[in-house]
Write an enzyme that holds these catalytic residues in place. Structure first.
Site, PDB file in Angstrom:
ATOM      1  N   GLY A 121      51.524  51.702  27.712  1.00 54.35           N
ATOM      2  CA  GLY A 121      50.628  51.979  28.833  1.00 54.35           C
ATOM      3  C   GLY A 121      50.175  53.423  28.943  1.00 54.35           C
ATOM      4  CB  ALA A 134      53.613  50.682  22.631  1.00 44.89           C
ATOM      5  CE  LYS A 178      56.216  43.800  21.782  1.00 46.38           C
ATOM      6  NZ  LYS A 178      54.997  44.388  22.352  1.00 46.38           N
TER       7      LYS A 178
END
Lengths: 264, 66, 376
Positions: free
Chosen positions: A165, A191, A104
């Protein structure tokens, strides 16, 4: 929309592998590595990401790869890389450990939002795809960048849902939708997915898979949350395949536009 | 001799190989990756690579990540 | 993974060689059509479904969505342009065309002085967009002649499109450098077998060379491309389908180019060839509406082949460009008279067209592009 959908078993093909689970799992931020095998099994994930870091020479540390179930595909990310050159270097090091050829690409020079550098990512993709890696680039959703990634040889495209996050969900929904409609590669939202419902939302749109890390790792009960995410991804995918009914959103004109054709 | 390990200067008392350094640091050889002057060195070659003055070493491992 | 850029359009079309169009049409239900009309993004099979007989019962619903999409993407605006025939010398034997080599008509090519005269007359009407046409003759209307004409026309018009025989990529680059910013090229018939029947001899017989001309032009840097089939030569539903596919293919390969289609229907002309297939007003409208839903940002050009009353209605059904003050004879606006390529149906002048457009609540636009030369 563009992947082959087999009616009997809905397989996701990436590179040379066939996946039956559309949930990818990240392994960062867990309170203990010991949770990882249980979480992986509960989620059903077949692709698990890890990062490469300098060993802390003062303290004994565990090798996280030992905690990832052997039948999962280990996907190292290139986090820490500030440019294509560093990403390439990390990818080569990771592959040399014998963990496989999936990578990735993560090139981030923004410490506030952790938004990726799309252009360095394209460069790294081209180099690594040329060396036989199965490249999954993490990117900020932009159609022209995605087209460049396709051309560069990416095996999938991974647009962010919202910043890493943040757990804010699918804030980039409309841009991701455009990628699903226009790009002939699997789109993996990576994400920002904070809840199982958001994972389901992405899957309903036709996204090929989602990658979840923070939402599981920081949940009160990560194993149960992992299971919930697994179920949500399946539910979203089933809904997408069953073809939801569409809404006619156009109101009726007062006089018919095609009335003149009556005699034609 | 002076070498740089993971970005920090270190002094090596005796001449040694990479394998020796890993043992010195009490690291599990199966859990780490070693890059010597920007070149990856496979584990089987660690005992052959002698460390010289000003060599740069990166000792890496897999950690959790998203 | 399959590379997006590997397959040429010729290969894409081959995939449909054994496709059962009739079977596909028969299996469609009203529910299918309604679902497709409500969709955000149509795929190829959705487009084909909207061209099917089953969709004929839903023209009004299609029209409402098509109108809404057109207004959102183009505004209530119609761009006006006119054709300017430079030369009718032609070596092809296209059996459906007034200019084909076997027809007896005065063959003429404009001199630069005559060209200026025509340009002055057109420019006086306020038009800024012009489409220049020639027959296929590398002897009489070579690339150098076309570039020379473009050079002159730059003084009068801000946008020049060409509708000429297919060129090589470097030749397209040459005319683009001379000031051409748009290409119109009709495949005429996408069915390869019927194409061979329609073009028994002459360079135009090369199906693939013509099919791939728009790609060469895009690589050479053209800004707008207009493709189309000549309705009446073959089954209109499949021809309309391949036209849409062609436009979509080009748009994917060259996202920066403005794509549009024209749906010209056969008109009476010298030679007397009769259309193989009847294409009614209803069919034409269905084609336009289906295309609009398939490519919301694709242009639709309606020429003066269509009669005035129909063109007036088509303004609200997705048309984005229309010709006005047309003449299909070489030098026909000045004194010289000879047979045109086809009979014009809507003979209204530019000012008459403008008036009609305003009356519909739309605005006629005369200028949508400005060529900037390096010396500007």
């Amino acid at each position: 929309m563009w992947e082959e959908v087999e009616k009997v078993s809905d397989i996701l093909k990436i590179g040379d592998r066939e996946l039956t689970s559309r949930l990818f799992l990240g392994t960062g931020k867990f309170s203990s590595n010991k949770l990882i095998p249980e979480v992986a099994r509960a989620s059903g994930a077949q692709v698990v990401t890890v990062a490469l870091r300098r060993v802390d020479l003062k303290y004994e540390e565990e090798n996280i790869a030992a905690f990832v179930p052997k039948d999962c595909i280990l996907m190292p990310n290139t986090s820490g890389a500030w440019n294509a050159g560093e990403a390439v270097r990390i990818a080569r090091l990771a592959r040399a450990t014998g963990c496989g050829n999936w990578v990735k690409i993560e090139v981030i020079t923004d410490n506030r939002y952790l938004l990726p550098d799309n252009y360095e990512t394209i460069k790294a993709t081209e180099i690594l795809a040329g060396e036989g890696f199965v490249v999954l680039p993490y990117m900020s959703p932009d159609l022209m960048v995605a087209k460049s990634l396709v051309k560069a040889g990416a095996a999938a495209v991974m647009p962010l849902g919202s910043p890493i996050g943040s757990n804010r969900g699918l804030k980039t929904k409309e841009l991701v939708r455009i990628l699903v409609e226009e790009i002939r590669l699997p789109i993996v939202v990576d994400a920002g997915i904070g809840r199982p419902s958001e994972a389901a939302e992405a899957m309903e749109m036709g996204v090929a898979a989602v990658l979840v890390n923070t939402a599981i790792a920081t949940a009160g009960d990560p194993v149960t949350m992992a299971k919930a995410f697994g179920m949500a991804v399946e539910a979203g995918r089933m809904a997408y395949l069953s073809g939801p009914g569409d809404i006619m959103d156009v109101a009726r004109a007062s006089s018919p536009l095609t009335g003149f054709l009556r005699d034609a | 001799m002076k070498i740089i390990v993971n970005g920090r200067e270190e002094i090596l008392e005796e001449v040694t190989t990479i394998a020796g350094l890993i043992a010195l640091k009490e690291l599990n050889p199966n859990a780490v990756i070693v890059e010597h002057n920007y070149n990856l060195v496979k584990k089987e070659n660690w005992s052959d690579m002698v460390i010289k003055e000003n060599d740069r070493l990166e000792i890496l491992r897999f950690v959790g990540g998203g | 993974m399959k590379d997006d850029f590997s397959m040429s359009f010729y290969e894409e079309i081959q995939k449909y060689h054994t496709f059962d169009f009739d079977g596909f049409f028969q299996r469609l239900t009203g529910t299918d059509i309604k679902k497709i009309i409500g969709k955000n993004r149509l795929n190829e099979h959705d487009y084909l479904a909207l061209l099917a007989p089953a969709a004929e019962n839903y023209l009004e619903e299609m029209a409402e969505k098509a109108q809404s999409l057109t207004i959102r993407h183009f505004g209530r605006v119609i761009l006006l342009y006119t054709p300017l025939y430079l030369s009718n010398y032609c070596v092809n034997h296209c059996i459906y065309c007034g200019f084909q080599v076997n027809n007896k008509l005065d063959r003429k090519k404009l001199t630069m002085a005559e060209l200026e005269r025509e340009a002055e007359i057109i420019a006086a009407t306020g038009l800024k967009h012009v489409l220049i046409l020639t027959g296929e003759s590398r002897k009489h209307s070579p690339v150098s002649y076309i570039s020379e004409c473009a050079d002159i026309l730059k003084k009068y018009f801000t946008s020049i499109s060409i509708e000429i025989y297919p060129l090589e990529e470097d030749e397209y680059a040459e005319v683009i450098a001379a000031g051409v910013d748009g290409l119109t090229i009709y495949q005429e018939v996408y069915d390869e077998e019927v194409y061979a029947l329609m073009h028994p001899a002459g360079p135009k017989r090369d199906y693939r060379y013509r099919l791939e001309a728009p790609e060469r032009t895009c690589r050479a840097g053209i800004r707008t491309v207009n493709v189309g089939t000549l309705l009446g030569l073959n089954n209109w539903r499949t021809e309309a389908f391949f036209t849409g596919l062609h436009a979509d293919y080009l748009q994917n390969l060259f996202p920066e180019v403005e794509m549009s289609i024209s749906p010209p229907r056969m008109r009476p002309h010298l030679g007397g060839f009769q259309p193989m297939v009847d294409v009614s007003d209803r069919n034409l409208v269905q084609y336009m509406l289906a295309f609009r839903l398939f490519m919301p940002r694709g242009g639709i050009t309606i020429s003066t082949r269509e009669r005035s009353e129909l063109r007036d209605y088509l303004i609200r059904l997705g048309a984005t460009r229309m010709s006005a003050g047309s003449c299909t004879a070489v030098g026909g606006r000045s004194e010289y008279y000879s047979a045109g390529q086809f009979d014009i149906s809507d003979e209204r002048s530019v000012s008459e067209m403008a008036k009609m457009i305003y009356s519909q609540g739309y605005q006629p636009v005369y200028k949508d592009w400005q060529f900037l030369s390096d010396n500007a």
